[in-house]
Design a protein around this motif. Sequence first.
Motif, PDB file in Angstrom:
ATOM      1  N   PRO A  96       0.777  -1.256  -0.095  1.00  0.00           N
ATOM      2  CA  PRO A  96       0.079  -0.074  -0.141  1.00  0.00           C
ATOM      3  C   PRO A  96       0.709   1.455  -0.033  1.00  0.00           C
ATOM      4  CG  PRO A  96      -0.183  -1.128   2.099  1.00  0.00           C
ATOM      5  CD  PRO A  96       0.905  -2.150   1.103  1.00  0.00           C
ATOM      6  N   ASP A  97       2.196   1.301   0.430  1.00  0.00           N
ATOM      7  CA  ASP A  97       2.939   2.373   0.331  1.00  0.00           C
ATOM      8  C   ASP A  97       4.255   2.007  -0.387  1.00  0.00           C
ATOM      9  OD1 ASP A  97       4.511   4.712   0.991  1.00  0.00           O
ATOM     10  OD2 ASP A  97       4.762   4.151   2.969  1.00  0.00           O
ATOM     11  N   VAL A  98       4.070   2.247  -1.825  1.00  0.00           N
ATOM     12  CA  VAL A  98       5.023   2.210  -2.847  1.00  0.00           C
ATOM     13  C   VAL A  98       6.185   3.020  -2.651  1.00  0.00           C
ATOM     14  CG1 VAL A  98       5.710   2.144  -5.378  1.00  0.00           C
ATOM     15  CG2 VAL A  98       3.489   1.245  -4.490  1.00  0.00           C
ATOM     16  N   PRO A  99       5.890   4.578  -2.538  1.00  0.00           N
ATOM     17  CA  PRO A  99       7.193   5.408  -2.066  1.00  0.00           C
ATOM     18  C   PRO A  99       7.840   4.959  -0.854  1.00  0.00           C
ATOM     19  CG  PRO A  99       5.313   6.623  -2.888  1.00  0.00           C
ATOM     20  CD  PRO A  99       4.787   5.246  -2.482  1.00  0.00           C
ATOM     21  N   GLY A 100       7.180   4.622   0.153  1.00  0.00           N
ATOM     22  CA  GLY A 100       7.746   4.245   1.469  1.00  0.00           C
ATOM     23  C   GLY A 100       8.726   3.040   1.238  1.00  0.00           C
ATOM     24  N   ALA A 101       8.113   2.037   0.742  1.00  0.00           N
ATOM     25  CA  ALA A 101       9.018   0.945   0.401  1.00  0.00           C
ATOM     26  C   ALA A 101      10.004   0.977  -0.315  1.00  0.00           C
ATOM     27  CB  ALA A 101       7.975  -0.401  -0.207  1.00  0.00           C
ATOM     28  N   LEU A 102      10.093   1.700  -1.309  1.00  0.00           N
ATOM     29  CA  LEU A 102      11.321   2.010  -2.218  1.00  0.00           C
ATOM     30  C   LEU A 102      12.310   2.692  -1.424  1.00  0.00           C
ATOM     31  CD1 LEU A 102       9.439   2.913  -5.688  1.00  0.00           C
ATOM     32  CD2 LEU A 102      10.772   0.798  -5.102  1.00  0.00           C
ATOM     33  N   ALA A 103      11.726   3.668  -0.658  1.00  0.00           N
ATOM     34  CA  ALA A 103      12.784   4.333   0.186  1.00  0.00           C
ATOM     35  C   ALA A 103      13.683   3.563   1.385  1.00  0.00           C
ATOM     36  CB  ALA A 103      12.155   5.730   0.982  1.00  0.00           C
ATOM     37  N   THR A 104      12.645   2.718   2.004  1.00  0.00           N
ATOM     38  CA  THR A 104      13.226   1.835   2.851  1.00  0.00           C
ATOM     39  C   THR A 104      14.248   0.797   2.105  1.00  0.00           C
ATOM     40  OG1 THR A 104      11.233   1.967   4.186  1.00  0.00           O
ATOM     41  CG2 THR A 104      12.529  -0.023   4.403  1.00  0.00           C
ATOM     42  N   LEU A 105      13.824   0.407   0.948  1.00  0.00           N
ATOM     43  CA  LEU A 105      14.869  -0.636   0.246  1.00  0.00           C
ATOM     44  C   LEU A 105      15.937   0.024  -0.260  1.00  0.00           C
ATOM     45  CD1 LEU A 105      12.161  -2.469  -1.750  1.00  0.00           C
ATOM     46  CD2 LEU A 105      13.750  -3.476  -0.076  1.00  0.00           C
ATOM     47  N   SER A 106      15.907   1.378  -0.602  1.00  0.00           N
ATOM     48  CA  SER A 106      17.178   2.216  -0.892  1.00  0.00           C
ATOM     49  C   SER A 106      18.059   2.294   0.215  1.00  0.00           C
ATOM     50  CB  SER A 106      16.722   3.393  -1.724  1.00  0.00           C
ATOM     51  OG  SER A 106      17.678   4.176  -1.930  1.00  0.00           O
ATOM     52  N   ALA A 107      17.249   2.784   1.247  1.00  0.00           N
ATOM     53  CA  ALA A 107      18.367   3.173   2.898  1.00  0.00           C
ATOM     54  C   ALA A 107      18.924   1.638   3.107  1.00  0.00           C
ATOM     55  CB  ALA A 107      17.198   3.466   3.752  1.00  0.00           C
ATOM     56  N   GLN A 108      18.539   0.711   2.700  1.00  0.00           N
ATOM     57  CA  GLN A 108      19.192  -0.787   3.060  1.00  0.00           C
ATOM     58  C   GLN A 108      20.010  -1.106   2.180  1.00  0.00           C
ATOM     59  OE1 GLN A 108      15.703  -3.363   3.853  1.00  0.00           O
ATOM     60  NE2 GLN A 108      15.252  -2.345   5.611  1.00  0.00           N
ATOM     61  N   GLY A 109      20.357  -0.337   1.234  1.00  0.00           N
ATOM     62  CA  GLY A 109      21.653  -0.567   0.199  1.00  0.00           C
ATOM     63  C   GLY A 109      20.925  -1.293  -1.242  1.00  0.00           C
ATOM     64  N   ILE A 110      19.721  -1.469  -1.302  1.00  0.00           N
ATOM     65  CA  ILE A 110      19.130  -2.444  -2.302  1.00  0.00           C
ATOM     66  C   ILE A 110      19.138  -1.115  -3.665  1.00  0.00           C
ATOM     67  CG2 ILE A 110      16.880  -3.093  -3.251  1.00  0.00           C
ATOM     68  CD1 ILE A 110      18.453  -4.886  -1.259  1.00  0.00           C
ATOM     69  N   LYS A 111      19.603  -1.644  -4.699  1.00  0.00           N
ATOM     70  CA  LYS A 111      19.693  -1.054  -5.767  1.00  0.00           C
ATOM     71  C   LYS A 111      18.516  -0.640  -6.553  1.00  0.00           C
ATOM     72  CE  LYS A 111      24.309  -1.562  -6.898  1.00  0.00           C
ATOM     73  NZ  LYS A 111      24.771  -1.685  -5.670  1.00  0.00           N
ATOM     74  N   LEU A 112      17.749   0.618  -6.852  1.00  0.00           N
ATOM     75  CA  LEU A 112      16.702   0.761  -7.585  1.00  0.00           C
ATOM     76  C   LEU A 112      16.805   1.353  -9.023  1.00  0.00           C
ATOM     77  CD1 LEU A 112      14.927   2.741  -4.586  1.00  0.00           C
ATOM     78  CD2 LEU A 112      14.726   0.376  -5.283  1.00  0.00           C
ATOM     79  N   ALA A 113      15.812   0.797  -9.805  1.00  0.00           N
ATOM     80  CA  ALA A 113      15.922   1.088 -11.242  1.00  0.00           C
ATOM     81  C   ALA A 113      15.328   2.430 -11.398  1.00  0.00           C
ATOM     82  CB  ALA A 113      15.385   0.002 -12.110  1.00  0.00           C
ATOM     83  N   GLY A 114      15.583   3.199 -12.368  1.00  0.00           N
ATOM     84  CA  GLY A 114      14.995   4.537 -12.703  1.00  0.00           C
ATOM     85  C   GLY A 114      15.199   5.624 -11.633  1.00  0.00           C
ATOM     86  N   GLY A 115      16.225   5.329 -10.804  1.00  0.00           N
ATOM     87  CA  GLY A 115      16.539   6.194  -9.597  1.00  0.00           C
ATOM     88  C   GLY A 115      15.631   6.279  -8.529  1.00  0.00           C
ATOM     89  N   GLY A 116      14.819   5.259  -8.569  1.00  0.00           N
ATOM     90  CA  GLY A 116      13.781   4.971  -7.104  1.00  0.00           C
ATOM     91  C   GLY A 116      12.557   5.838  -7.649  1.00  0.00           C
ATOM     92  N   GLN A 117      12.327   6.257  -8.818  1.00  0.00           N
ATOM     93  CA  GLN A 117      11.250   7.188  -8.890  1.00  0.00           C
ATOM     94  C   GLN A 117       9.695   6.244  -8.781  1.00  0.00           C
ATOM     95  OE1 GLN A 117      11.362   8.922 -13.003  1.00  0.00           O
ATOM     96  NE2 GLN A 117       9.232   9.701 -12.802  1.00  0.00           N
ATOM     97  N   THR A 118       8.866   6.920  -8.651  1.00  0.00           N
ATOM     98  CA  THR A 118       7.526   6.082  -8.576  1.00  0.00           C
ATOM     99  C   THR A 118       6.856   6.804 -10.021  1.00  0.00           C
ATOM    100  OG1 THR A 118       7.708   6.342  -6.032  1.00  0.00           O
ATOM    101  CG2 THR A 118       5.212   5.977  -7.299  1.00  0.00           C
ATOM    102  N   TYR A 119       6.207   5.919 -10.576  1.00  0.00           N
ATOM    103  CA  TYR A 119       5.407   6.021 -11.623  1.00  0.00           C
ATOM    104  C   TYR A 119       4.096   5.976 -11.401  1.00  0.00           C
ATOM    105  CZ  TYR A 119       9.935   5.403 -13.686  1.00  0.00           C
ATOM    106  OH  TYR A 119      11.528   5.364 -13.896  1.00  0.00           O
ATOM    107  N   ASN A 120       3.164   6.467 -12.343  1.00  0.00           N
ATOM    108  CA  ASN A 120       1.784   5.994 -12.400  1.00  0.00           C
ATOM    109  C   ASN A 120       1.237   6.580 -13.856  1.00  0.00           C
ATOM    110  OD1 ASN A 120       1.227   8.917 -11.808  1.00  0.00           O
ATOM    111  ND2 ASN A 120      -0.568   8.740 -11.248  1.00  0.00           N
TER     112      ASN A 120
END
Length: 163
Positions: A96-120
């Motif tokens: 239910p919280d896409v931006p929050g999940a991506l931010a948490t993953l990034s903070a834990q060192g998980i690499k995000l595609a698209g610079g961690g951007q959220t799309y819709n």
Amino acid sequence: MPSGPFAHVCMVVKDLEVAIEDWTKILAVLDPGQLTDPIVKYDEFSSGDDAGMKWATFVSHHGTEIQFIQPAPGTPMGDRLEQVGEHVHHLCFTTPDVPGALATLSAQGIKLAGGGQTYNDPDMTWQKWGWISHKSTHGCLIEVASPYESHKDGKWHPVEAEG
């Protein structure tokens, strides 16, 4: 709606109609429950530079859904299809919280595609998604998306709030 947070497996295909025909035969034998609801199908869908895609999803209320994308020629995904052929593109997990999940993953060192951007998509403003890079998943993109329900109209809708 898929029965859990592991929502779907998405494959890139050359011909959406042939993929639907073949997978209808496969699911008729292996998982007939995915054939009881209409296929969710969009004749045109865009995400960033990948405009003009077609896609379809076999609905599952008891497991993980099967999804296909037919990219348009000359787009990044279309070029990738030409180079590597048909393949699994991504796995999708919902939250239910896409931006929050991506931010948490990034903070834990998980690499995000698209610079961690959220799309819709402008036609589905409630649906948000972002990507975990294949560099952290050891091979396959992971889509992190808002929960969704498949309706009899053959479209996706937001999950109704409980309670």
